[in-house]
Enzyme design. Structure first.
Site, short mmCIF file in Angstrom:
data_model
loop_
_atom_site.label_atom_id
_atom_site.label_comp_id
_atom_site.label_asym_id
_atom_site.label_seq_id
_atom_site.Cartn_x
_atom_site.Cartn_y
_atom_site.Cartn_z
N SER A 48 -20.99 24.54 12.11
CA SER A 48 -21.05 23.24 12.77
C SER A 48 -19.70 22.51 12.81
O SER A 48 -19.58 21.49 13.48
CB SER A 48 -22.10 22.36 12.06
OG SER A 48 -21.75 22.12 10.71
N LYS A 106 -14.58 15.61 9.98
CA LYS A 106 -15.83 15.96 10.67
C LYS A 106 -16.78 14.76 10.64
O LYS A 106 -16.90 14.07 9.62
CB LYS A 106 -16.44 17.17 9.99
CG LYS A 106 -17.70 17.74 10.62
CD LYS A 106 -18.12 18.98 9.84
CE LYS A 106 -19.45 19.54 10.28
NZ LYS A 106 -19.83 20.73 9.49
N SER A 112 -20.92 26.87 7.98
CA SER A 112 -20.29 25.95 8.93
C SER A 112 -18.79 25.72 8.74
O SER A 112 -18.17 25.06 9.58
CB SER A 112 -21.01 24.60 8.90
OG SER A 112 -22.30 24.74 9.45
#
Length: 475
Positions: A164, A89, A188
């Site tokens: 996220s 990420k 997330s």
């Protein structure tokens, strides 16, 4: 009238990845049935096939990844996750690639070192193909932007991946890689896992090495982990990560491979903290999960939500403090070349909410500091909490877009991400499991939470549920 699902995936039987999970691929490597180079090449081909529709990556490092794969092939004697392709990420540093936190406000400067968490993941043997999308600084529960292409859900490309960690979740669900990095400051890991039909375990605070940005928080709400397509991959990952960092304040996990023998006391609730109604599909998912648990001998009883309405206001104000810190102190705290004029409208909206309510913040912090002990009392006579992961299934793209008027954005966000933030403040573990689908075919996650340090209960239960009712994947 429901829209026709447009599914996108890269699963096939003709390449080295096949339909295997990470543990299965590790076995293929250890028995000489494939090579790390073949796996990485296959993953890049799959990425080339689906990413033009999913828009889930931000930058790649094919030459570096193939070099690492070839090194593993030359060394042979594979162990752990050595040679397994994965993705990071884009809010952790990876040597040679920029870190932009999903924000146009940050420059694309290559980083000179790996972050501590990225290095821990690399130490398990994972080979990073590149980095995945997140919304700006992970401040919302969808991977969307006001001025850029969102990440698209592979189960239905017109819907959100959640956030996220939405880019990572999309590419694991679509079969590009079996496992990818995610992190969780308010849900997330679990939110995109629920939206994309994956397993997402938020570990206890401190289970993995400390995230650099989290070190500066007054209450560390951030935990790093992964999203996967099998519970055994999640269990194997945390066992391998523990070999490279073991927090002495937490009970060790070890490698959990079988369901637990203890029959659990499970407290079930479907009410939102906000008091608004939970979507019927999410309620149905919980009741079906409860029935399955009972059929396996666990005791399930309905309880009132163990979190007060004040918590939602307090968490939003804390979240606003994070946005205010970024918008006002970003040049000092994040990157001296940050252009705060390019921040998203939602970031400014959250920062403004904090500024307008600054006088409340000392009282908010006092309650949040006390919350960990209060949350722990829920487990005085229960082993696990069961709830929906989300207040509604993955919404259409645009429902949570980052340029909505702030009051509308706040209302929609709070009603969508209704069940996950408590564990971030308490530091406790929780897992989302893909146990249901809507009539449209969109995944619906079910959320199980445990006491601090008790990930083992969640993994053991997840293994048992997966055996009893195998989770549906895209192919």
């Amino acid at each position: 009238m429901t829209s026709k699902p447009t599914q996108v995936h890269a699963f096939n039987q003709d390449d080295a990845l096949g339909h295997h999970d990470a543990v299965g691929l590790a076995e293929q490597l250890q028995t000489g049935k494939t090579s790390a180079t073949e796996l990485v090449q296959a993953a890049y081909k799959r990425l080339e096939q689906v990413d033009p529709e999913l828009h889930a990556t931000v930058c790649l490092q094919e030459e570096s990844a193939l070099t690492q794969a070839k090194l593993y092939d030359e060394l042979g004697n594979f162990r752990a996750f050595q040679g397994i392709p994965s993705l990071l990420k884009d809010n952790l540093d990876l040597l040679g690639l920029p870190t932009r936190h999903g924000s146009a406000a940050l420059p694309a400067k290559p980083k000179k070192t790996n972050s501590a968490v990225a290095q821990q993941l690399i130490d398990t043997g994972l080979v990073f193909l590149g980095k995945t999308k997140l919304p700006e600084f992970g401040l919302t529960a969808t991977t969307e932007y006001s001025q850029a292409e969102p990440a698209h859900n592979p189960w239905h490309t017109g819907h959100s991946t959640g956030g996220s960690s939405g880019g990572s979740a999309a590419l694991v669900a679509a079969g590009v890689v079996p496992i990818a990095h995610a992190n969780d400051g308010g849900g997330s890991i679990r939110i995109p896992a629920a939206c994309c039909g994956l397993i997402g375990l938020k570990p206890s605070r401190g289970r993995l090495v400390m995230n650099e940005m989290a070190k500066s928080l007054p209450i560390n709400i951030v935990s790093d982990g992964v999203v996967t397509r099998s519970v055994r991959d999640t269990a194997a990952f945390f066992a391998l990560a523990e070999e490279h960092y073991k927090n002495p304040t937490l009970p060790p996990l070890g490698h959990i491979t079988t369901p637990g023998r203890k029959r659990l006391k499970i407290g079930m609730f479907t009410q939102k903290v906000s008091g608004h109604a939970t979507d019927a599909a999410c309620v149905e998912a919980v009741h079906k999960a409860a029935a399955l648990c009972e059929s396996l001998g666990h005791e399930v009883r309905e309880i009132q939500i163990p979190i007060g309405e004040q918590f939602a206001d307090d968490f939003l104000l804390y979240w606003g403090m994070l946005a205010a810190s970024i918008s006002h102190l970003g040049k000092w705290a994040v990157d001296r070349d940050m252009n705060t004029g390019k921040l998203e409208p939602l970031t400014y909206g959250l920062a403004g909410h904090f500024t307008r309510n600054l006088w409340k913040f000392p009282f908010t912090m006092r309650r949040l500091y006390q919350f960990e002990a209060e949350y722990a009392t829920a487990f005085n006579d229960l082993d696990v909490l069961l709830s929906p992961t989300l207040g509604q299934p993955a919404p259409p793209l645009g429902h949570l877009t980052l340029d909505l008027p702030f009051d509308e954005a706040r209302h929609r966000l709070v009603n969508f991400a209704s069940f996950t933030a408590a564990q971030n403040v308490a530091g406790a573990p929780a897992i989302s499991l893909p146990m249901h689908h809507t009539e449209e075919g969109i995944p619906v996650g079910v959320h199980f939470a445990a006491a601090m340090g008790h990930e083992f209960r969640l993994i053991e239960l997840a293994l048992e549920l997966e055996q009893a009712q195998p989770f549906k994947m895209l192919a």
